[in-house]
Design a protein around this motif. Sequence first.
Motif: not given
Length: 427
Positions: A28-29, A31-32, A139, A159, A162, A166, A337, A339
């Motif tokens: 996630i981190r 991609r952001y 998140c 988002s 992300a 995943l 998100l 999480f």
Amino acid sequence: MPTVNPPRGMRDFLPADKARRERVLSVIRERYRAHGFDEIETPVMEEYGRLHAGIGGDNEKLAYNVLARGLDADGIRAAADDPAALTDLGLRYDLTVPLARFYASHRAELPSVFRAIQIAPVWRAERPQKGRYRQFVQCDIDIIGDATARAEAELMTASLDALDALGLTGGSVRINDRRVLDAMLAAFGFAESERPGVLITIDKLDKLGPVGVVAELRERGASTEAADAFASFLQRSPEEDGRFDAEGIRARLPEGVPDEVVAHLVGIGQAVRTARGDAAAPLVFDPFLVRGMGYYTGTIFELAHPSVSYSLGGGGRYDGMIGRFLGTDVPAVGFSLGFERLVDLLTDDAAQGTGAVVLVHDRDVPLPELLAAKARLVAGGARVRLEQRPKNVKAMLERAAADGYTGFVSLRAGEDVSSLETRPLAP
């Protein structure tokens, strides 16, 4: 005697669980950050007055407050009926209120349009139940300083990206606007004073259905004419063709919704569709999406996935919040998100790490040889756990596999470390 269990609604995480959570967070981190967001950190506590300023909705009632230092027994008794006098700090119940305070404090040091990442635990005095905890990770990404549809489109694109990374492809975003809801309620004839309660009931549409929602509106004492108009509107069956354009949105609304609001929604859809290269933007207009936070002023949205019936995140525009701290309104919009839901939804394979090996060694391997073998594996990019060879090697390797290790190396005294072979652990 105190128990050895964590407090109700809070959890311990074993090494394998913690590693799995960190792998999801790293995706996630990454991609952001790839979408131009910068990570910040704020304290776990904020001032009591800030957390209870009337901008946190029902979450304010769930805040954990911290007893003010220096109060003796007499002082506590005197302040017992006044929480503001009894406490001066509280644990944050979300990351949006701290972000607003952060921006007001550091505005001169930040770009005119600031894209923030916050990934951190929050605390709420919830009633513990399955899937609902008192401590959990949020998140968040937020864009401050951009009032255009670009901000919402960037949040949704990042988002959805992300989610794809995943392995949860096929996600979509349900979207509405608080201005749409207000215009709809005005068109039905609900008085402005009764609209907050009406929205609470409309938010239950998925659970109660149209008949149940209308019945609850009548029970709450809503205007009879307005309830009748709303009931008639719910009986309509507009054609559902998936179009996210002005005509498709208008078909699902009564008369009276401002053109600029519809144009704003259409602009978001066009931008997301172009950014993702999709023939149809993964956006679904939902005129009855409410979201309960009182600080939302415009667009609101929730992240959906076909594999589950509940949302995997959501957010909205909160243009009025930062002005509470700064004295000047600043446009802001955020996406959070879910999480904990994402971690539970992902398969073990999707969250599995690689390159983690167990170095199984005999008792008589000299320490320099042992550490040289470990250093060689670490230099090759592996994460290495040392394990002295037990009687039951199979049980030890099974435990290592359960802890997220993917391979093992066997080392005996005098063995050439350059010839060590990594063998996979059985799934």
